[in-house]
Design an enzyme around this catalytic site. Structure first.
Site, mmCIF file in Angstrom:
data_model
loop_
_atom_site.group_PDB
_atom_site.id
_atom_site.type_symbol
_atom_site.label_atom_id
_atom_site.label_comp_id
_atom_site.label_asym_id
_atom_site.label_seq_id
_atom_site.Cartn_x
_atom_site.Cartn_y
_atom_site.Cartn_z
ATOM 1 N N CYS A 70 0.814 -1.221 0.000
ATOM 2 C CA CYS A 70 0.000 0.000 0.000
ATOM 3 C C CYS A 70 0.847 1.270 0.000
ATOM 4 C CB CYS A 70 -0.972 -0.019 1.165
ATOM 5 S SG CYS A 70 -0.194 -0.044 2.803
ATOM 6 N N HIS B 52 -2.802 0.729 6.849
ATOM 7 C CA HIS B 52 -3.117 0.783 5.421
ATOM 8 C C HIS B 52 -3.267 2.233 4.969
ATOM 9 C CE1 HIS B 52 -4.348 -0.675 1.566
ATOM 10 N NE2 HIS B 52 -5.556 -0.142 1.638
ATOM 11 N N GLU C 202 -5.864 1.637 -4.485
ATOM 12 C CA GLU C 202 -5.084 1.021 -3.420
ATOM 13 C C GLU C 202 -4.466 -0.291 -3.861
ATOM 14 O OE1 GLU C 202 -7.578 -0.205 -0.174
ATOM 15 O OE2 GLU C 202 -9.119 -1.010 -1.499
#
Length: 440
Positions: free
Chosen positions: A348, A402, A414
């Site tokens: 990420c 994240h 993402e």
């Protein structure tokens, strides 16, 4: 499963009413307010937006729960179909046994009929022999044949022939009787096998019918769940629209207020006479700008549109690229670490760092460091290109796990987790800890 379904149905109506209330509230803010030409747009309160968000989250949770139930129902459909196929296979096997038993019975019946015919012929021969013996006055027709022979040689020949004929006649009777007994036994055995096969055929047919019933039930259950899912997804869409409407109303109100303030400043500036410049004021100006530039801003400023679009385009280039834990460099995907060793891709923070590097903006490598290094953005002020962060404890930035690139309109770009790929997803508010603006 049925209990879960009924529960879902009971919870659907209150959700519809709650969503309808939110939609109505947003309609008042978006439609009624602008009907007065001179009135400023009404900004929804934080409480209104929070309530709308809760309704959307509740609908999303219900969609997720029904999706899980639907997956279970589909699994049951597959299992029922497998059971049905097995039962059908068994039925076909028993049907073949039945047909073989029927053929055996037919063959045995034909053999028995032939044996009966042979026995009838043999009995007729015996009756003819008895009649001739009676007419000749002797039960031994061979005696006449011997006494009428023309010599000893002919007598011996006739004796051998008579002996063979008598033996053959006796053998015929014995063989026919034995064949009749064997045929009767074979016929009984074939009929027994036929009855057993018929019983097995009935059992297989019953199993097949039961499996078909299971399949029909599972399919109906899947259809019912799919219908409920469509209903709740429609409720979710309404809730999302209501939330977007409220957020849009707030943005419009803030823009209107900013425009009014700017207009007032321009009017005030136009009304004041311009001050004459002095040496001291001219020298002080660069010092003031330098101090302002060196002071940390508590919140983010306006985004750099060019940098944002460059970063988003750079990230979009890698849509579908495999997630790799620890993967991602300033030049693109790279080899992952640990569980993803040998996999080339992005994680990420590797994706967001790479994207903004292409726009000339340097970010730290990991997500929590990115959050700590960048100016923060409130949820209400999210803009395209902002980074959004999730944490296990939304009060503790150290639990951030994240980060994604916000695209606007409730979507993010993402690299989610191992086993997935770079994708565009809906914005998730559960676990959301905050946002930051790299391009400020």
């Amino acid at each position: 499963m049925s209990t879960q379904i009924s529960t879902g149905r009971r919870s659907g109506a209150p959700l519809v009413r709650r969503v309808a209330g939110v939609v109505a509230a947003s309609a008042v803010l978006l439609v009624v307010a602008p009907t007065v030409a001179t009135a400023a747009p009404v900004a929804p309160s934080d409480a209104q937006i929070s309530a709308a968000q809760q309704q959307k989250d509740a609908a999303a949770q219900q969609v997720g729960a029904l999706s899980a139930q639907l997956a279970g129902a589909r699994a049951e459909v597959d299992a029922a179909r497998a059971r049905s196929a097995i039962a059908l296979d068994a039925f076909q096997g028993k049907q073949a046994e039945y047909e073989a038993a029927q053929a055996t019975a037919d063959t045995a019946a034909a053999a028995a009929a032939q044996a009966d015919a042979d026995l009838a012929t043999a009995r007729a021969d015996v009756a003819t022999f008895a009649r001739h013996s009676y007419i000749q006055g002797s039960t031994s027709p061979g005696l006449k044949a011997l006494t009428t022979a023309d010599g000893p040689a002919e007598m011996l020949e006739r004796a051998a022939l008579l002996d063979a004929a008598g033996t053959h006649r006796s053998d015929v009777v014995i063989l026919v009787t034995a064949a009749q007994q064997l045929a009767a036994a074979a016929d009984a055995e074939a009929r027994t096998a036929l009855d057993a096969a018929a019983a097995l055929k009935d059992e297989a047919a019953q199993a097949l019918a039961a499996a078909e019933q299971l399949e029909v039930s599972a399919r109906a259950q899947a259809v019912d769940l799919a219908t409920q899912q469509a209903t709740v997804e429609a409720q979710l869409q309404q809730a999302q629209q209501a939330l977007l409407g409220l957020e849009g109303a707030r943005a419009a109100a803030r823009q209107y207020a900013a425009e009014q303030a700017a207009a007032a400043q321009r009017a005030a500036a136009a009304a004041r006479p311009a001050p004459r410049p002095t040496a001291s004021s001219s020298a002080a100006a660069p010092v003031t700008r330098a101090l302002a530039a060196g002071s940390p801003a508590p919140t983010a400023g306006t985004a750099d549109g060019s940098a944002v679009e460059t970063a988003i385009a750079s990230a979009r280039r890698w849509l579908g690229t495999t997630y790799a834990w620890g993967g991602g460099s300033l030049s693109g995907p790279s080899m992952g670490w640990g569980v993803d060793a040998g996999i080339v891709g992005f994680d990420c923070s590797g994706l967001t760092r790479y994207a903004y590097a292409q726009a000339g903006i340097s970010l730290p490598r990991n997500s929590s460091a990115q959050y700590g290094a960048l100016p923060k953005v409130s949820r209400a002020d999210l803009q395209r290109g902002d980074l959004v962060f999730w944490a296990t404890d939304t009060s503790s930035p150290s639990t951030i796990h994240h980060v994604a690139l916000y695209l606007g309109d409730g979507q993010v770009l993402e690299a989610p987790q191992s086993g997935s790929a770079v994708r565009v997803s809906s914005m998730r508010w559960s676990g959301f800890i905050g946002a930051a603006r790299p391009s400020a």
